[in-house]
Design a protein around this motif. Structure first.
Motif, PDB file in Angstrom:
ATOM      1  N   ARG A   1      38.699  43.463  57.035  1.00 10.39           N
ATOM      2  CA  ARG A   1      39.478  43.529  55.908  1.00 10.39           C
ATOM      3  C   ARG A   1      38.706  42.297  54.892  1.00 10.39           C
ATOM      4  N   LEU A   2      38.098  41.563  55.321  1.00 11.89           N
ATOM      5  CA  LEU A   2      37.495  40.534  54.522  1.00 11.89           C
ATOM      6  C   LEU A   2      36.299  41.078  53.610  1.00 11.89           C
ATOM      7  N   LYS A   3      35.339  42.036  54.376  1.00  7.75           N
ATOM      8  CA  LYS A   3      34.275  42.735  53.948  1.00  7.75           C
ATOM      9  C   LYS A   3      34.935  43.641  52.776  1.00  7.75           C
ATOM     10  N   SER A   4      35.912  44.451  53.131  1.00  4.96           N
ATOM     11  CA  SER A   4      36.515  45.142  52.046  1.00  4.96           C
ATOM     12  C   SER A   4      37.239  44.600  50.744  1.00  4.96           C
ATOM     13  N   TRP A   5      37.496  43.087  50.868  1.00  2.00           N
ATOM     14  CA  TRP A   5      38.078  42.466  49.848  1.00  2.00           C
ATOM     15  C   TRP A   5      37.540  42.655  48.629  1.00  2.00           C
ATOM     16  N   LYS A   6      38.267  42.778  47.583  1.00  2.00           N
ATOM     17  CA  LYS A   6      37.605  43.096  46.038  1.00  2.00           C
ATOM     18  C   LYS A   6      37.702  41.743  45.345  1.00  2.00           C
ATOM     19  N   GLY A   7      38.185  40.544  45.835  1.00  2.00           N
ATOM     20  CA  GLY A   7      38.294  39.443  44.806  1.00  2.00           C
ATOM     21  C   GLY A   7      39.475  39.080  44.172  1.00  2.00           C
ATOM     22  N   ASP A   8      40.632  39.958  44.463  1.00  2.00           N
ATOM     23  CA  ASP A   8      42.010  39.606  43.880  1.00  2.00           C
ATOM     24  C   ASP A   8      42.796  38.807  44.763  1.00  2.00           C
ATOM     25  N   TRP A   9      43.567  38.118  44.107  1.00  2.00           N
ATOM     26  CA  TRP A   9      44.475  37.054  44.822  1.00  2.00           C
ATOM     27  C   TRP A   9      45.525  37.758  45.576  1.00  2.00           C
ATOM     28  N   ALA A  10      45.942  38.943  45.206  1.00  2.00           N
ATOM     29  CA  ALA A  10      46.969  39.532  45.805  1.00  2.00           C
ATOM     30  C   ALA A  10      46.779  40.113  47.002  1.00  2.00           C
TER      31      ALA A  10
ATOM     32  N   ARG B   1      35.523  30.053  47.916  1.00  2.00           N
ATOM     33  CA  ARG B   1      35.355  29.863  49.154  1.00  2.00           C
ATOM     34  C   ARG B   1      35.409  31.079  49.971  1.00  2.00           C
ATOM     35  N   ILE B   2      36.689  31.876  49.731  1.00  2.00           N
ATOM     36  CA  ILE B   2      36.538  33.244  50.318  1.00  2.00           C
ATOM     37  C   ILE B   2      35.641  34.095  50.142  1.00  2.00           C
ATOM     38  N   ALA B   3      34.989  34.158  48.874  1.00  2.00           N
ATOM     39  CA  ALA B   3      33.822  34.879  48.515  1.00  2.00           C
ATOM     40  C   ALA B   3      32.596  34.548  49.501  1.00  2.00           C
ATOM     41  N   PHE B   4      32.417  33.175  49.472  1.00  2.00           N
ATOM     42  CA  PHE B   4      31.423  32.776  50.139  1.00  2.00           C
ATOM     43  C   PHE B   4      31.228  33.129  51.542  1.00  2.00           C
ATOM     44  N   PHE B   5      32.498  32.961  52.376  1.00  2.00           N
ATOM     45  CA  PHE B   5      32.544  33.740  53.731  1.00  2.00           C
ATOM     46  C   PHE B   5      32.619  35.269  53.513  1.00  2.00           C
ATOM     47  N   GLN B   6      32.804  35.664  52.693  1.00  2.00           N
ATOM     48  CA  GLN B   6      32.670  37.364  52.711  1.00  2.00           C
ATOM     49  C   GLN B   6      31.271  37.706  52.618  1.00  2.00           C
ATOM     50  N   ASP B   7      30.485  37.070  51.674  1.00  2.00           N
ATOM     51  CA  ASP B   7      29.073  37.245  51.780  1.00  2.00           C
ATOM     52  C   ASP B   7      28.545  37.205  52.992  1.00  2.00           C
ATOM     53  N   ALA B   8      28.796  35.835  53.747  1.00  2.00           N
ATOM     54  CA  ALA B   8      28.253  35.696  54.985  1.00  2.00           C
ATOM     55  C   ALA B   8      28.613  36.856  55.933  1.00  2.00           C
ATOM     56  N   ALA B   9      29.955  37.267  55.794  1.00  2.00           N
ATOM     57  CA  ALA B   9      30.440  38.227  56.938  1.00  2.00           C
ATOM     58  C   ALA B   9      29.645  39.524  56.698  1.00  2.00           C
ATOM     59  N   GLN B  10      29.260  39.889  55.287  1.00  2.00           N
ATOM     60  CA  GLN B  10      28.440  41.017  55.066  1.00  2.00           C
ATOM     61  C   GLN B  10      27.012  41.037  55.533  1.00  2.00           C
TER      62      GLN B  10
END
Length: 174
Positions: free
Chosen positions: A138-147, A56-65
């Motif tokens: 921050r969301l755009k720079s997120w690398k996909g890790d939970w932490a 879900r977060i990756a979907f919104f990250q793609d949309a933000a980019q």
């Protein structure tokens, strides 16, 4: 505190004796190995539980980019796009099914997920806050890790337009 398998192996190797299969050292090695396997199993099941939220977060990250600036006006459309992301696959599964046959397990899973997400949208859809420019960066720079998700702000948006700040990880309706 239990000791890792590698530490026990080092201690046993220092003794320079052959290990009898029922000796104390052999028992320690077996229990440490079983403990490591159990921890690996638990970590894998925990990671499997994280997958829907990470997707879900990756979907919104793609949309933000793809979109620049504040996305206050398009958040509802993004949520609807996320909820209906598998409509084509559902239509294909329905088309492949012969008349009179029950739906496949995959088709049932997609329908159940669709109903759950629709229900969540009516009560408060959990997603990253896309109205704050700093949070979008921050969301755009997120690398996909939970932490790393602890630094991103989240919100719940209801279908009627009500918006509330939320916490990470999601805890019910908070």
């Amino acid at each position: 505190m239990p000791i890792r398998t590698s530490a026990i192996q080092k201690k046993v190797a220092k003794k320079r004796k052959a290990i009898h299969e029922n000796s104390r050292d052999a028992q320690r090695l077996r229990t440490a190995g079983l403990r490591d396997e159990k921890l690996a199993r638990l970590a894998a099941s925990r990671a499997k539980g994280y997958q829907p939220l990470l997707q879900r977060i990756a979907f919104f990250q793609d949309a933000a980019q793809k979109l620049d600036g504040s996305m206050a006006g398009v958040v509802g459309e993004l949520i609807k796009g996320f909820i209906h992301r598998e409509d084509e696959e559902l239509a294909d599964l329905k088309k492949q099914r012969r008349p009179g046959r029950p739906s496949s397990t995959k088709e049932d899973l997609i329908r159940r997920r669709f109903a759950d997400e629709e229900q969540e949208y009516s009560t408060g859809f959990y997603m990253p806050d896309l109205e704050d420019a700093e949070n979008i960066d921050r969301l755009k720079s997120w690398k996909g890790d939970w932490a790393a998700l602890g630094s991103i702000k989240f919100m719940r948006i209801r279908q009627d337009g009500d918006r509330r700040e939320s916490v990470f990880p999601p805890k019910g309706g908070a």
